[in-house]
Design an enzyme around this catalytic site. Structure first.
Site, PDB file in Angstrom:
ATOM      1  CE  LYS A 267      -3.157   2.508   3.050  1.00 32.29           C
ATOM      2  NZ  LYS A 267      -1.835   3.675   3.612  1.00 32.29           N
ATOM      3  CG  ASN A 268       2.392   2.761   3.467  1.00 33.84           C
ATOM      4  OD1 ASN A 268       1.823   2.900   3.308  1.00 33.84           O
ATOM      5  ND2 ASN A 268       3.191   2.355   4.786  1.00 33.84           N
TER       6      ASN A 268
ATOM      7  NE  ARG B  30       0.975  12.314   5.681  1.00 31.85           N
ATOM      8  CZ  ARG B  30       1.100  13.450   5.909  1.00 31.85           C
ATOM      9  NH1 ARG B  30       0.266  13.883   6.501  1.00 31.85           N
ATOM     10  NH2 ARG B  30       2.683  13.382   6.097  1.00 31.85           N
TER      11      ARG B  30
ATOM     12  CG  ASP C  69      -5.040   5.419   9.013  1.00 29.59           C
ATOM     13  OD1 ASP C  69      -6.220   5.125   9.416  1.00 29.59           O
ATOM     14  OD2 ASP C  69      -3.824   4.694   9.425  1.00 29.59           O
TER      15      ASP C  69
ATOM     16  CG  ASP D 237       2.150   1.694   8.692  1.00 30.31           C
ATOM     17  OD1 ASP D 237       2.049   2.824   9.702  1.00 30.31           O
ATOM     18  OD2 ASP D 237       2.377   2.153   7.451  1.00 30.31           O
TER      19      ASP D 237
ATOM     20  CG  MET E 227       5.557   8.912  13.337  1.00 31.11           C
ATOM     21  SD  MET E 227       6.511   8.038  12.192  1.00 31.11           S
ATOM     22  CE  MET E 227       8.362   7.606  12.426  1.00 31.11           C
TER      23      MET E 227
END
Length: 434
Positions: A22-23, A97, A121, A319, A341
């Site tokens: 996904k990222n 995002r 998110d 994540d 984070m």
């Protein structure tokens, strides 16, 4: 709004393949705007966030063909920058995002863009300073519109520069790299993020005709070129899904084989799972996880309690901390989970405590997990998914629990995990959409 109804306590068995990352997808999809030629991307995950970004590209005027579920061809011949001022764009991008990474390509090729406050998110403050300060040093002028709640960026003379990033931001590095490939002169980025997904973006851009050196390190040097061409690019396997499946196998005492996991790109993740007592074997590009009744958390060499924390690559991804925390609830031993984070990502632990887990939330960033060592099972409850990663962590908890659980707001899980209920049901899970 949909929900998942889960009957827990079942052992799973079989083979599962992680979806495309996904990222990585959110980065390389934005890069198609850097050329007017065709770019084909394969192994695309069919998930809400990625599909929304593809839809945004189409709204911008990019020609899109999707011959199969995981393959898309893009051609950005006619891009309508004015669409960025529309209410439709602001509404869609406010949920995603990844939309912030449209800025670099649009500045490089068209000289202007509009950047709304980031969506995605609700996991705490997500600053844009790294992006905008980097652009500013490359000759970009910016202002903030309070009325529109957006940054207005223009680049009349985009040029190379030396950048020392305040933080190794993945999206910030990707955005600056995409702007720099078409800028005049040389851009040097020090303290750059070097995650595999950033490496993949840089390799893709080089195949398109860019000149990027230092790939895989925290020092990137980009020689600007006048134009880029089309290419083909395949996404890596999603390492967060891979880690989630390892945690799922441990929690449910299941025997799973994770196929085509791109094991060379996992960084310290395998070692982290081993320190938590999880047994598995790396077989070529696959991961075999045997059924395991008990797993014991290690301590540090001096005997002190183990701390697991997120860290830039090759450290553990933030994540993954949600699923690691859930997995620790049934281990033997204690562990401190330190989410550095984001300040809101551990707030889902109240659901785990209600399920019977022994967790002390020290502050918004730290939680101590005291493993139950299977002396008692978690129990099913009704709960809601607050974000993508907490959602799948709660799903894993529910699959291991006694009785029925309901996870509301399951759309959050669908944002990051493709057909997760269907794929896990094929292994023996009982997940029903309601």
């Amino acid at each position: 709004m949909t929900a998942f109804e889960i009957q827990g306590g079942r052992q799973l068995q079989g083979t599962i393949q992680p979806q495309g990352a996904k990222n990585e997808a959110l980065q390389v999809l934005c890069a198609v705007l850097l050329t007017d030629q065709k770019v084909t991307i394969t192994n695309i995950p069919d998930i809400l966030d990625v599909n929304m970004l593809i839809e945004l590209l189409g709204d911008l005027g990019v020609e899109i063909e999707r011959p199969s579920r995981d393959v898309c061809t893009f051609q950005a011949k006619s891009v309508n920058i004015d669409f960025l001022q529309s209410e439709v764009y602001k509404k869609k991008s406010g949920k995603l995002r990844g939309a912030v990474m449209l800025a670099g390509p649009l500045l490089a090729r068209f000289g202007r863009t509009y950047l709304p406050q980031p969506g995605g998110d609700k996991i705490g403050r997500r600053r844009l300073d790294t992006h905008i300060r980097g652009f500013e040093k490359m000759g970009v002028d910016f202002s903030y519109s309070n009325d529109q709640k957006e940054f207005v960026l223009t680049a009349k003379n985009l040029h190379g520069t030396y950048l020392l990033l305040e933080e190794p931001s993945v999206t910030g590095t990707a955005n600056i790299v995409m702007a720099a490939v078409l800028a005049k002169g040389t851009t040097t980025i020090y303290n750059a993020a070097c995650e595999p997904y950033v490496q993949q973006l840089c390799k893709m851009l080089n195949r398109m005709g860019a000149s990027i050196s230092g790939i895989g390190s925290n020092l990137l040097v980009i020689e600007g070129v006048s134009s880029l061409q089309g290419c083909e690019h395949r996404l890596l396997a999603d390492m967060i899904e891979t880690g989630s499946f390892i945690a799922l196998a441990a929690m449910t005492r299941s025997e799973l084989t994770i196929k085509d996991a791109d094991v060379q790109e996992l960084g310290l993740m395998p070692e982290t799972f081993r320190r938590l007592g999880i047994e598995f074997e790396l077989k070529d590009n696959d991961i075999y996880v045997p059924a395991q009744d008990h797993y014991r958390i290690s301590t540090f060499i001096d005997g002190s309690i183990l701390t697991i924390y997120d860290h830039p690559w090759p450290g553990v991804s933030p994540d993954l901390l949600s699923v690691i925390l859930v997995m620790a609830t049934q281990a033997k031993g204690n562990v401190l989970i330190h989410q550095k984070m984001f300040e809101s990502r551990l707030f889902f632990v109240d659901k785990l405590i209600e399920m019977g887990a022994q967790i002390v939330l020290c502050d918004p960033h730290r939680a101590v997990v005291m493993g139950l060592n299977r002396q008692s099972s978690l129990r099913g409850i009704r709960m809601s998914s607050p974000d993508i990663r907490a959602g799948v962590a709660l799903l894993i908890a529910a699959l291991s629990a006694e009785g029925k659980s309901v996870i509301e707001n399951s759309d959050q899980i669908d944002r990051g995990y493709q057909d997760i209920d269907g794929r896990l049901n094929a292994l023996g899970a009982s997940i029903k959409r309601i």
